[in-house]
Each structure stands twice: as structure tokens, then as C-alpha cells.
Design a protein around this motif. Sequence first.
Motif, PDB file in Angstrom:
ATOM      1  N   TYR A 248     -53.911  21.706 -34.582  1.00 13.41           N
ATOM      2  CA  TYR A 248     -53.759  20.326 -35.046  1.00 13.41           C
ATOM      3  C   TYR A 248     -53.602  20.271 -36.565  1.00 13.41           C
ATOM      4  O   TYR A 248     -52.753  19.545 -37.099  1.00 13.41           O
ATOM      5  CB  TYR A 248     -54.973  19.516 -34.607  1.00 13.41           C
ATOM      6  N   VAL A 249     -54.403  21.050 -37.283  1.00 11.18           N
ATOM      7  CA  VAL A 249     -54.314  21.085 -38.742  1.00 11.18           C
ATOM      8  C   VAL A 249     -52.968  21.670 -39.179  1.00 11.18           C
ATOM      9  O   VAL A 249     -52.360  21.205 -40.147  1.00 11.18           O
ATOM     10  CB  VAL A 249     -55.486  21.891 -39.331  1.00 11.18           C
ATOM     11  N   ILE A 250     -52.490  22.685 -38.460  1.00 11.68           N
ATOM     12  CA  ILE A 250     -51.165  23.249 -38.752  1.00 11.68           C
ATOM     13  C   ILE A 250     -50.102  22.165 -38.650  1.00 11.68           C
ATOM     14  O   ILE A 250     -49.217  22.047 -39.508  1.00 11.68           O
ATOM     15  CB  ILE A 250     -50.858  24.408 -37.786  1.00 11.68           C
ATOM     16  N   SER A 251     -50.208  21.345 -37.621  1.00 12.02           N
ATOM     17  CA  SER A 251     -49.236  20.278 -37.418  1.00 12.02           C
ATOM     18  C   SER A 251     -49.324  19.228 -38.517  1.00 12.02           C
ATOM     19  O   SER A 251     -48.307  18.778 -39.053  1.00 12.02           O
ATOM     20  CB  SER A 251     -49.452  19.629 -36.052  1.00 12.02           C
ATOM     21  N   GLU A 252     -50.547  18.846 -38.886  1.00 14.33           N
ATOM     22  CA  GLU A 252     -50.717  17.760 -39.843  1.00 14.33           C
ATOM     23  C   GLU A 252     -50.353  18.166 -41.266  1.00 14.33           C
ATOM     24  O   GLU A 252     -49.986  17.309 -42.070  1.00 14.33           O
ATOM     25  CB  GLU A 252     -52.166  17.259 -39.805  1.00 14.33           C
ATOM     26  N   LEU A 253     -50.448  19.438 -41.593  1.00 15.08           N
ATOM     27  CA  LEU A 253     -50.077  19.888 -42.936  1.00 15.08           C
ATOM     28  C   LEU A 253     -48.643  20.406 -42.994  1.00 15.08           C
ATOM     29  O   LEU A 253     -48.232  20.998 -43.990  1.00 15.08           O
ATOM     30  CB  LEU A 253     -51.041  20.971 -43.424  1.00 15.08           C
ATOM     31  N   GLY A 254     -47.892  20.199 -41.922  1.00 10.07           N
ATOM     32  CA  GLY A 254     -46.475  20.543 -41.935  1.00 10.07           C
ATOM     33  C   GLY A 254     -46.192  22.023 -41.943  1.00 10.07           C
ATOM     34  O   GLY A 254     -45.242  22.480 -42.588  1.00 10.07           O
ATOM     35  N   LEU A 255     -46.997  22.798 -41.202  1.00 15.78           N
ATOM     36  CA  LEU A 255     -46.827  24.252 -41.178  1.00 15.78           C
ATOM     37  C   LEU A 255     -46.287  24.757 -39.840  1.00 15.78           C
ATOM     38  O   LEU A 255     -46.322  25.964 -39.583  1.00 15.78           O
ATOM     39  CB  LEU A 255     -48.178  24.933 -41.463  1.00 15.78           C
ATOM     40  N   GLU A 256     -45.797  23.845 -38.986  1.00 15.56           N
ATOM     41  CA  GLU A 256     -45.322  24.296 -37.669  1.00 15.56           C
ATOM     42  C   GLU A 256     -44.154  25.257 -37.794  1.00 15.56           C
ATOM     43  O   GLU A 256     -44.045  26.225 -37.034  1.00 15.56           O
ATOM     44  CB  GLU A 256     -44.881  23.092 -36.809  1.00 15.56           C
ATOM     45  N   ARG A 257     -43.268  25.004 -38.753  1.00 15.21           N
ATOM     46  CA  ARG A 257     -42.048  25.814 -38.876  1.00 15.21           C
ATOM     47  C   ARG A 257     -42.360  27.271 -39.220  1.00 15.21           C
ATOM     48  O   ARG A 257     -41.611  28.169 -38.839  1.00 15.21           O
ATOM     49  CB  ARG A 257     -41.141  25.193 -39.944  1.00 15.21           C
ATOM     50  N   CYS A 258     -43.457  27.501 -39.933  1.00 15.59           N
ATOM     51  CA  CYS A 258     -43.769  28.855 -40.371  1.00 15.59           C
ATOM     52  C   CYS A 258     -45.035  29.401 -39.724  1.00 15.59           C
ATOM     53  O   CYS A 258     -45.579  30.400 -40.200  1.00 15.59           O
ATOM     54  CB  CYS A 258     -43.918  28.888 -41.895  1.00 15.59           C
ATOM     55  N   GLN A 259     -45.516  28.782 -38.651  1.00 19.31           N
ATOM     56  CA  GLN A 259     -46.800  29.181 -38.088  1.00 19.31           C
ATOM     57  C   GLN A 259     -46.780  30.595 -37.502  1.00 19.31           C
ATOM     58  O   GLN A 259     -47.828  31.248 -37.431  1.00 19.31           O
ATOM     59  CB  GLN A 259     -47.244  28.190 -37.019  1.00 19.31           C
ATOM     60  N   ASN A 260     -45.620  31.084 -37.127  1.00 20.94           N
ATOM     61  CA  ASN A 260     -45.526  32.440 -36.574  1.00 20.94           C
ATOM     62  C   ASN A 260     -44.967  33.447 -37.581  1.00 20.94           C
ATOM     63  O   ASN A 260     -44.587  34.558 -37.198  1.00 20.94           O
ATOM     64  CB  ASN A 260     -44.655  32.425 -35.311  1.00 20.94           C
ATOM     65  N   THR A 261     -44.940  33.063 -38.848  1.00 23.25           N
ATOM     66  CA  THR A 261     -44.481  33.945 -39.922  1.00 23.25           C
ATOM     67  C   THR A 261     -45.690  34.530 -40.636  1.00 23.25           C
ATOM     68  O   THR A 261     -46.685  33.839 -40.856  1.00 23.25           O
ATOM     69  CB  THR A 261     -43.621  33.164 -40.925  1.00 23.25           C
TER      70      THR A 261
END
Length: 732
Positions: A248-261
Amino acid sequence: MEGKQYSECQIQNFEDSKVAVTEKDPIMRIKQPGDEIQEGMHGCEEKTTSETKSWSTGFLVNMESTVAEIDCVSIGVSSNDIDLSVLHPDSSSLPIMASLSEADDEESELHTWKKLGFEPTLPICLKFEDVTYKVPVKGEKTPDANKYILHGITGLVHPGEVLALMGPSGGGKTTLLNLLSGRIKLDSGTITYNNQPYSKSLKWRIGFVLQDDVAFPHLTVKETLTYAALLRLPNTLTMQQKKERATYVISELGLERCQNTVIGGTFFRGISGGERKRVCIANEILLNPSLLLLDEPTSGLDSTTALQIVKMLRNIARSGKTVVTTIHQPSSRLFSKFDKLILLGKGSSLYFGKASDAMLYFSSMGCSPLIAMNPAEFLIDLANGNIKDKSVPSDLEDKFFPRNNSLDMKHGELSQVDVHEYLVEAYAVKEAKLGKTKLIKPLLIDAEPRMKARSSTMEWGATWWDQFSILFRRGLKERRHEYFSCIRITQVFSTAIVMGLLWWRSDASSPKGLQDQAGLLFFISVFWAFFPMFTAIFTFPQERVMLAKERSVGMYRLSAYLLARMTSDLPLDLILPLVFLVIVYLMAGLKSTFTAFSLTMLTVFLSVVAAQGLGLTIGAAFMDVKKASTMASVIIMTSMLSGGFFIQKVPVFMSWVRYISFTYHTYRLLLKIHYGCSTGLDAESGSSCKSPFKGLRLDWDGMEVGTMVAMTVGYRILAYAFLRRMKLMTIN
């Protein structure tokens, strides 16, 4: 005296001229578009009891604050000033009194927060007064010689506000931030949180983001935040809830695009600098802190990325949190996003108040930019004592220009010391005129019971076993890249092949061939002592910052970390020696039985873990790679020379060196495996079995194995003791 009276008149002019400045002036513009700051009127007092639900991107705030007889002029902002905007850029702000049409959405969002285990944010009003900090000067003969880092700093920040600590390098910004977080002890002055001094219960309410982005480079963004959530979030949440909160925090801080990097490091690329900074902020947001402190969050970032970070911090503050950040030299757009500002110069406060009023304050004393200039650049110049391209206050000019000895005669300008002293004196006059108690009068927030209730339930975020298992999995994922790097694999494979070629099909039937094989076994014992020890030396010096950061927030116990670190290394330590021995065995023609190969493998593995334990101890003792490498070189050389291959008869006064040398014990074990007796005694004579090496007994007595096991355990206990003594950034 005349200068002081003149300063008082200028302060009065500053108070009377606030309304005279308009947005038409590109330099003196105070209010930015969209800024909504509630201005109080003189003598206005009110009693307000408000219950506000402030909605943000997943952080529920339930503020129950009572404001009694607040002087609107001294505070300048009320609880209604907290922006109720949503952190997501595409979302619109929700009003306090939600309409019936939005009730279903709010109920759904509240259900999500409850599912993720979010607790209501405790609003914290941070107040500090006359904060002074000094450090002893090294090399001085007098014991009382001290250098003052901070001189009587005063300030106040409410929930929903962003306070910027601005000033040149060496001005004391980071020191003040560390004092506010409780990481270092206060010399004099007071720091209160909702009018309460610092206590252990606040440790879990404060988030601290370091200036350097500290993260494991080989872990992905999602792995980094998931492991942090599993270790830091309380035991009242299930593992699934902790993982969902990280997502949820990943989504809210706009990190979805790089979450698997992967995060990335010095020698390989990963996520961008702005994304790294958001990951560090997300690490603290996981706990839903009430007070968020950040040290230079925009350093090393371009202006656009820095603006995005500051906007995110402002939205986090508008969700009911208190945000304090240091900043070096922001752009004009960044500067407009701050609610309050403390300008520091040489450890002294030059201004505290609304950031939008800073330019007007200095203009009121006669100091204005003569050319178009970024407000932040103008303020930093003043903090440095640089008056170039700025109008000189008349009383400063009258006071110093007749005295030629106080001028910088080379450039014909006022010295930086003169400007600094004048600005410090002018701010002291302002404080005296307005009254320090009115200047920093806080909102009254009755949160003491909630502050104390958290201390007992948040001692550790996970049980010892959970900490161990989580750290074990994290260690395997992080260090597999290091253990199986191309350089390391090439080093082991090439060494094994060269050895196999040099000892190709060696024959132990002749004395010369026997001596050659003994040399091979000795080299194996030296190589698998030298190689793992020098690898282990770098462990704690390289991980010191990460260890200090995670230990300072109570993520795990040191015993769980060290045991997980050692056990996660064991399977990785076994693979390369196994491959090495297979190659050497097939090429060199050593004793070709499964028992001999298995015992050789176990001996080498025992040598690896013993040498690794010594490397960990040396690294933990020095915490400096150069010093540790020097000590390790001396130890490995001594161990090799006393290993029993170069010299058989050692002087009595140096015989003890052999018994602490793992090379000596490893070499003797390898000789016993390949050339020793299975029965231990000769049946006819009853004496020790005959050894092919003169003066060397090869009967089995278990001494070498016992000594190696004792070294393996003892060195790790020493490493633990040294780590316990290491000065961490712990919060007392």
C-alpha cells in the motif's frame, strides 16, 4: 545603543508593513498561489474544541485537540489550516464534514485502513527553546575548551506544517535535527513534544530519514520495504497485513513502476535518485510516524525531482503529521512549499517564522536584494555574511563604516563577521519585542496517555525467531550476488585449474611425490583460510551504517542479526569449496575414496567457517577496512609460517602460535585423512602408527577438530562482544 533602538524601530516597521507587499514584486512576493494561511488579528482570542478527521493516502488521522485562549498573532495558524488534500496527485481534497454522497467511499477507505492495521496518527506539536549544543575541542590543553555548534535556537512546528531548517554547510542544521530526534543529548535548553519531554514511547512516533540513502543495493524496492515492514511493524499485525501495508505504501508513494527493480549501488545501476529517496521515506512512513525528520532530502537531485519530493512531504504533513527537514539551497518553487523557516548561520538563529514572511522581515531592516534573486539564495547569502548585491541597513552602515579596522579592506566591504553579528542582534531584538513565549506558544494537544501507551506494546516489531528467519532470508537474497559474482567464481575456478595442472596426476608412492602432495594439501589449507577471512573482514565495516540505522530504530536484536548473518553464509560458503575440491581431486589424483573426499570437504569447510569467524572479529573490532586488512595480513602470514610445512621444529617460546593457527590444524587434519592410520595403534608394538613424514604423528586424537570448533564458536562470540561495544546511532 543607537543601533539597538534603530533595530527596534525596524522590527516595528516590519510588523506594520506586512500588508504592503503584493504578489507583483517578483522578489518580495510573500504569498504563493494556492497558499491559504489564516492570518490572526491583534488581540484575538478564542476557545475552540475541534475533532478533525484528516484524510490522506492511507494514513488515518484522528485529531482530538483543544485550543484554549490562543493568541492568534503569536501562533499565526490554527488547526483548520491543515490541508485536507489527498496524497495522490489525481485525488481531490475531502472536506471535514463529508457529504452523504461520500460516506460510502469514506467507509470503504476506513475499512482498508483497518484491514492494513493503520492506527490513528497521534498529532505532535514540537517545541524547542534556547537549544544549545557544544563539543569538546581536541588538542586543547584546557579541559573546558568547547566549540559551540548551536547557540540558543528556538522554534515551534505544529501538526500539518513543514518546518525547514535552512543555512550554509556547517551551520548546525543536522545537529539540531539529531537533537530533535533524541539521537544525541541536549546540553542546555528544552525540547518538548506536546509539552512533554522526550521518552522511550516517542521512539516509535518519530521517523528519521538520513541524508545518505542507506539501503541494500541488490534488493528490489518491494523486497526492501517488505522486509522493513515485517521487522518493524508491531506483533499485533499478521504477516499478511504487514506485507499488504508495504504494498500500500509503495502504491501511495508512486513506486509501483520500479517496485521490482533493484535499488542499485556504485558499480551497477538501479532505480533513480528520486526513487531512492522515496524508498527511504517509505521506510519511515510504514510505521505511520507522527513526527517525520529528514536530513537534506533533496541533496543530489535535480530541481524537478526535488520539487516532487517536497510536494510529497507537504502532502504528508497535511495528513496531520509534523514534518521537519533540513535544506541547503532550495529553488524558489521549493521555498514556497515550506510553512515555517529557521535560518541558521554559524549555529545562531537569524530568523524564525513563516517562510513567506522571511523576505519581508529582512526588507524591514533595510536589507533587500538589488538584483532579481532567488529568495533562498538571498537568505543563504545573508547566513554566510555575504552582503554583495544587497542593500546595506543604514544602522549597520553607520555603525561599522567609520571603523576601518572592522572592514574587509581588500574588497572595501563589510566583513562577514560584522554582518553575522548584526543579524543575530537584530533577531534577538525581534524576540525580545514580540516575546519568546508568544512566538512559540504551542497548540494544546492532550495526547499524553496515548504517547505512553505505545511504549510497552512496541518494544520489538517481531519475535526473536521471526527476526532471525526474516534476516536469514534477506541475507540469502542480498549476498548471493556477492558470493557468486563473476570475479569471485573466476578466481576460485582459475585457482583450482592451475593447481590441478601443476599437480596433474601426482603420485604419492615415492618420497618426492609424497612431499609434492603435502605441498598441495598445505596450499589448500592456506587458500581456504586466506580467501574467506579477507571476505569476512569487509562485512561489518561495509554494513556499519545500515546496521546502525536499523538498530537505532529497534528493528531487531543484535543476536538475531549476527546469528542470521552467520547461518545465511553457511550454504553460500559450502558451494565454492565443493566445486574447488571436485576439480582439484579429479586433476591432482588425491586419495580417490568417497570417505577421503567427504572428510577433506568437511575439513575445508571447518577451516572456512573458522577463518570467517576470525575475519568477522577483526572487522567488528576495527570497523575500518584498512586497519582490519593490515591486521589480517599479519595474522594470516603468522598462521601460514607456523602451519607445519615450512618449519617442523619451533622454539619453545613460540610454540603457542601453532595452537591458535587454524592453518596448522587444517593441514594436520588433511595429512591424517590422506596418509594417516585407521587403527590408530600398531598391533604388534602398541606404539603410534608409522608416519611417512619424519617427526609428525598422524594418529587420530580429535585435538585438531576440537580446536577448530572452539575457534569457530569463540571468534563469533568475540565478534558479538565487539559489536555490542560499537557506538550505534541508538535513541536513548
